[in-house]
Structures are given as structure tokens and as C-alpha cells.
Design an enzyme around this catalytic site. Structure first.
Site, PDB file in Angstrom:
ATOM      1  CG  ASP A 155       1.356   3.857   4.747  1.00  0.00           C
ATOM      2  OD1 ASP A 155       0.235   3.602   4.269  1.00  0.00           O
ATOM      3  OD2 ASP A 155       1.776   3.359   5.800  1.00  0.00           O
ATOM      4  CE  LYS A 168       1.046   3.546  14.099  1.00  0.00           C
ATOM      5  NZ  LYS A 168       1.448   2.224  13.683  1.00  0.00           N
ATOM      6  CG  ASP A 172      -0.201  -0.247   2.510  1.00  0.00           C
ATOM      7  OD1 ASP A 172       1.034  -0.424   2.483  1.00  0.00           O
ATOM      8  OD2 ASP A 172      -0.858  -0.250   3.562  1.00  0.00           O
TER       9      ASP A 172
HETATM   10  P1  GTP Z   1      -4.347  -0.967   8.778  1.00  0.00           P
HETATM   11  O1  GTP Z   1      -5.423  -1.985   9.021  1.00  0.00           O
HETATM   12  O2  GTP Z   1      -4.902   0.370   8.411  1.00  0.00           O
HETATM   13  O3  GTP Z   1      -3.285  -0.912   9.830  1.00  0.00           O
HETATM   14  O4  GTP Z   1      -3.622  -1.382   7.440  1.00  0.00           O
HETATM   15  P2  GTP Z   1      -2.943  -2.717   6.995  1.00  0.00           P
HETATM   16  O5  GTP Z   1      -3.755  -3.918   7.355  1.00  0.00           O
HETATM   17  O6  GTP Z   1      -2.715  -2.499   5.549  1.00  0.00           O
HETATM   18  O7  GTP Z   1      -1.649  -2.812   7.891  1.00  0.00           O
HETATM   19  P3  GTP Z   1      -0.154  -2.267   7.703  1.00  0.00           P
HETATM   20  O8  GTP Z   1      -0.194  -0.910   7.110  1.00  0.00           O
HETATM   21  O9  GTP Z   1       0.575  -2.464   8.957  1.00  0.00           O
HETATM   22  O10 GTP Z   1       0.411  -3.284   6.636  1.00  0.00           O
HETATM   23  C1  GTP Z   1       1.621  -3.108   5.963  1.00  0.00           C
HETATM   24  C2  GTP Z   1       1.543  -3.911   4.677  1.00  0.00           C
HETATM   25  O11 GTP Z   1       1.409  -5.298   4.974  1.00  0.00           O
HETATM   26  C3  GTP Z   1       0.344  -3.546   3.812  1.00  0.00           C
HETATM   27  O12 GTP Z   1       0.745  -3.564   2.471  1.00  0.00           O
HETATM   28  C4  GTP Z   1      -0.657  -4.641   4.086  1.00  0.00           C
HETATM   29  O13 GTP Z   1      -1.451  -4.923   2.941  1.00  0.00           O
HETATM   30  C5  GTP Z   1       0.249  -5.823   4.398  1.00  0.00           C
HETATM   31  N1  GTP Z   1      -0.338  -6.718   5.384  1.00  0.00           N
HETATM   32  C6  GTP Z   1      -0.782  -6.412   6.640  1.00  0.00           C
HETATM   33  N2  GTP Z   1      -1.223  -7.514   7.265  1.00  0.00           N
HETATM   34  C7  GTP Z   1      -1.053  -8.549   6.393  1.00  0.00           C
HETATM   35  C8  GTP Z   1      -1.324  -9.955   6.466  1.00  0.00           C
HETATM   36  O14 GTP Z   1      -1.804 -10.485   7.459  1.00  0.00           O
HETATM   37  N3  GTP Z   1      -1.000 -10.704   5.362  1.00  0.00           N
HETATM   38  C9  GTP Z   1      -0.463 -10.145   4.232  1.00  0.00           C
HETATM   39  N4  GTP Z   1      -0.196 -10.943   3.192  1.00  0.00           N
HETATM   40  N5  GTP Z   1      -0.202  -8.827   4.131  1.00  0.00           N
HETATM   41  C10 GTP Z   1      -0.486  -8.041   5.204  1.00  0.00           C
END
Ligand code: GTP
Length: 363
Positions: A217, A158, A107
Site C-alpha cells: 500500500d 490498526k 493505491d
Molecule cells: P490517506 O488520506 O493517506 O488515509 O489515504 P486515502 O485517502 O487514500 O485513504 P485510504 O488509504 O483509506 O483509501 C483506501 C482507498 O480508497 C484508496 O485507493 C483511496 O484512493 C480510496 N478512497 C479513499 N477515500 C475515497 C473516497 O472518498 N472516494 C473514492 N472514490 N475513493 C476513496
């Protein structure tokens, strides 16, 4: 070289836009966010993508299939979310011994030089190298302390104001040696940032590389709008699907991107920094700027949308105003004369018939 993209997150703040797709497929200048990354990875020497999918996996599989931009795409599906570290462990059999690989948060949009990052990693000889970005306020991110040789000494997730060790933050882009898999517990959710990198840092095997250029992000509406602006600016001209349905008296201001089948009525002004997806209908006398409109949405006569995101198949009736970081979910209806402002979020399929002038989420 292989790149593993973490594409399985839930994306809490932008969920009202996720009725049919995960945030990796949200439009930026009429192309999916992840398309921009895949093109740059192909240019940066990557030939195979491992897409680690969980939430809305099917939408990603359907959209990309087995190849895109000359890249082979392999899907690594999780039965339950494995976080940011678990998907790396799960992909063990898809990775090649002795070859470093890239890991990217799906993302993020950036123009980081991947080749330079990989070269730096090889020069330093650590087990992993994190791309770092300098930001004015690190409090939403993981701030990093480096020594003179580029070792990461510690992370502060953070940080409170004044507690950040530096303004360099973890960009969510890494080069990793396969040996790092030994540091990731098997079969459960793991946070790379909290459970793996701190150990590597302690052992002196983790390096940081300050990258330059743009980096966003897209986790919150303001950041998503910023990413849209940066992508549009780096492709200055207005991109248009077909002009026939745009009234002669309407104006489209650069930089903007208009999809196909978009209708724009008399005297409307669109742009700058605006992306309008396919089959959006804009009435007459409308003003849309610094905004993103998803496909199939209708914006009624004399409405104005500024610094806002409108999901797919939404309806704004006439004289509607949506402003200041507000987020209108998919299939929402906003009735005549209503104003939505100050970062209001409207959840999918709601009908809103009274103005909302203070930050709030309408569930
Ligand atoms: P929030 O729910 O808003 O915190 O966003 P998020 O779920 O996208 O979490 P975060 O920004 O911490 O994730 C960082 C990256 O890891 C992002 O590109 C997410 O799509 C990916 N990501 C987060 N959790 C998982 C997971 O359980 N599995 C996979 N495959 N990707 C994940």
C-alpha cells in the site's frame, strides 16, 4: 467481469507530490501505478473498470479516457468523498445483477492472482471475500481473524502491539456480490471496513482468502520506494528511454528505469532500484540510488539522492544530499550544499537553503 477501483482518496502523506496528479498516477518504473493494476486485471479476466473518482478526478479522466489495455473504463464521479463503501453503492446502476465483481483500493500494488481469488469466492458462496496478506507487523493495517473454514470472525483496525488476532491483514482487494449493496447506507460517506464488513462477518457471510506474492500500500514514502523496488526487480533489466544523452562515463545499475529525454552527466552513478521520469537532468558526479525522481526535475553536479522521492520540476542545486526516506515536493528548490535527511518532508514550491537533519515537515 467488472472491477470497481477506489481512486478518489486524498493520500495525506504523499500530498507534496500531488500538484498535477493523484497517487494512482504516481510513477513506478516510469508507468503510472494504476497501469500495473489495470494490466493484471485485464489478464485476470476483467473486461470493464469502474473508476470511482473524487479528488483530482479530471487528471484520471484525462489520463485514461474511455479505454486502456483493452478494458472499457467507466467513471463514477462523486460530488463529495464517499469513503471506501459509498462509491460501491453509488455504482449500483453500473453493476450487473447476479455477477460478482472485484473492488480494489487504487493505491495498492500487488501480484495477487485475481482468478484464484474469484474461484475461491465462488467455492465458498459468501457475500464477499477479502484477499488477505501475511505481514510481519499488522499495526498499520486491519488485522483479521479467520476460522478453519475461512470465515472472517472479526477485524481489528490498526491493532496495538500484541493485540492483533493474526498477522493476516485486509489487502484492500475484495470479491463482492451485488447483494452487499443492501448493507451500504445511501448518499453518505461509508467505511466498508468499519461499517459493512463487521456486519457481514457477524452474519457468517464474509470469507478471507490468503493471497501470496508481493503487496504494498503506497501510502507512505518508505512503502512507495518498496513498491518501486519490487516492480523494478520483477522487470530486472534497466529500461531506458534514449541513451544519447547519458554520458559514456556514467553508470546505470540494474534494476532501474530511465524515461525519455533524461540527461546524465559524466561519472554519475544511477541505481540500483531507481526510477527516473522523463526530462530529468542529472549533472556530473551525482549518485542516485533506491529513489524515485518525478519528471522535469534537475539534480545539480555532485549531488546525492538515496532512499528518497523527489517530486516534479524540483531543483536540487550542487552538492545537495537528500536521504533516508525524505520526500521533496513538486517545484521545490534546494540550494547548494544543503543536506535533507531522516524522513524530512518538504511541501511544494518551497526553497530550502539550510540543512535539515531531523524528521520534520517544511510547510
Ligand atoms: P490517506 O488520506 O493517506 O488515509 O489515504 P486515502 O485517502 O487514500 O485513504 P485510504 O488509504 O483509506 O483509501 C483506501 C482507498 O480508497 C484508496 O485507493 C483511496 O484512493 C480510496 N478512497 C479513499 N477515500 C475515497 C473516497 O472518498 N472516494 C473514492 N472514490 N475513493 C476513496
Amino acid at each position: 467481469m467488472k472491477a470497481l477501483i477506489l481512486a478518489g482518496g486524498f493520500g495525506t502523506r504523499l500530498r507534496p507530490l500531488s500538484c498535477t496528479r493523484p497517487k494512482m498516477l504516481f510513477p513506478l518504473a516510469n508507468q503510472a501505478l494504476l497501469d500495473w493494476t489495470l494490466r493484471r486485471l485485464a489478464d485476470g479476466g476483467v473486461d470493464t473498470i469502474i473508476l470511482a473518482v473524487n479528488y483530482m478526478a479530471e487528471a484520471l479522466v484525462r489520463y485514461y479516457g474511455p479505454t486502456k489495455f483493452d478494458l472499457g473504463i467507466i467513471y463514477s464521479r462523486e460530488e463529495r468523498p464517499l469513503g471506501t463503501g459509498g462509491p460501491i453503492k453509488k455504482a449500483a446502476d453500473l453493476l450487473t445483477d447476479g455477477d460478482p465483481f472485484l473492488v480494489l483500493n487504487g493505491d495498492i500494488i500487488s501480484n495477487i492472482n485475481y482468478r484464484r481469488l474469484v474461484e475461491y469466492h465462488k467455492e465458498k458462496g459468501g457475500l464477499a471475500t477479502i484477499a488477505l496478506i501475511r505481514v510481519p507487523d499488522p499495526s498499520r493495517y486491519g488485522a483479521v481473524e479467520l476460522d478453519a473454514e475461512g470465515h472472517v470472525l472479526r477485524f481489528v483496525e490498526k491493532p496495538e502491539k500484541g493485540e492483533a488476532p493474526s498477522n493476516l491483514i485486509n489487502a484492500g482487494i475484495y470479491v463482492v456480490e451485488k447483494d452487499v449493496l443492501d448493507y451500504i447506507p445511501d448518499g453518505r460517506k461509508v467505511s466498508t471496513e468499519k461499517e459493512v464488513f463487521p456486519i457481514l462477518a457477524e452474519e457468517g457471510k464474509l470469507y478471507g482468502f490468503e493471497a501470496h506474492g508481493f503487496w504494498v500500500d503506497i501510502g507512505v514514502p518508505e512503502a512507495y520506494l518498496e513498491a518501486n523496488r519490487l516492480i523494478l526487480e520483477s522487470h530486472r533489466e534497466v529500461t531506458m528511454g534514449e541513451r544519447d544523452a547519458v554520458d559514456e562515463s556514467a553508470e546505470i545499475l540494474e534494476p532501474s528505469s530511465i524515461g525519455t529525454g533524461v540527461r546524465v552527466g559524466a561519472n554519475s552513478v544511477i541505481g540500483p532500484n531507481t526510477s527516473i521520469s522523463d526530462h530529468v537532468h542529472v549533472g556530473q558526479g551525482c549518485r542516485i540510488e533506491n529513489s524515485i525522481i518525478f519528471q522535469g526535475t534537475t539534480i545539480g553536479d555532485y549531488s546525492s539522492v538515496k532512499n528518497a522521492i523527489i517530486g516534479e520540476n524540483a531543483t536540487l542545486e550542487k552538492w545537495v544530499k537528500v536521504e533516508s526516506g525524505s520526500l521533496i515536493g513538486d517545484y521545490v528548490t534546494i540550494t547548494d550544499g544543503v543536506t535533507i535527511t531522516q524522513g524530512v518532508t518538504i511541501c511544494p514550491s518551497k526553497t530550502v537553503s539550510e540543512s535539515i537533519l531531523q524528521p520534520r515537515q517544511v510547510m
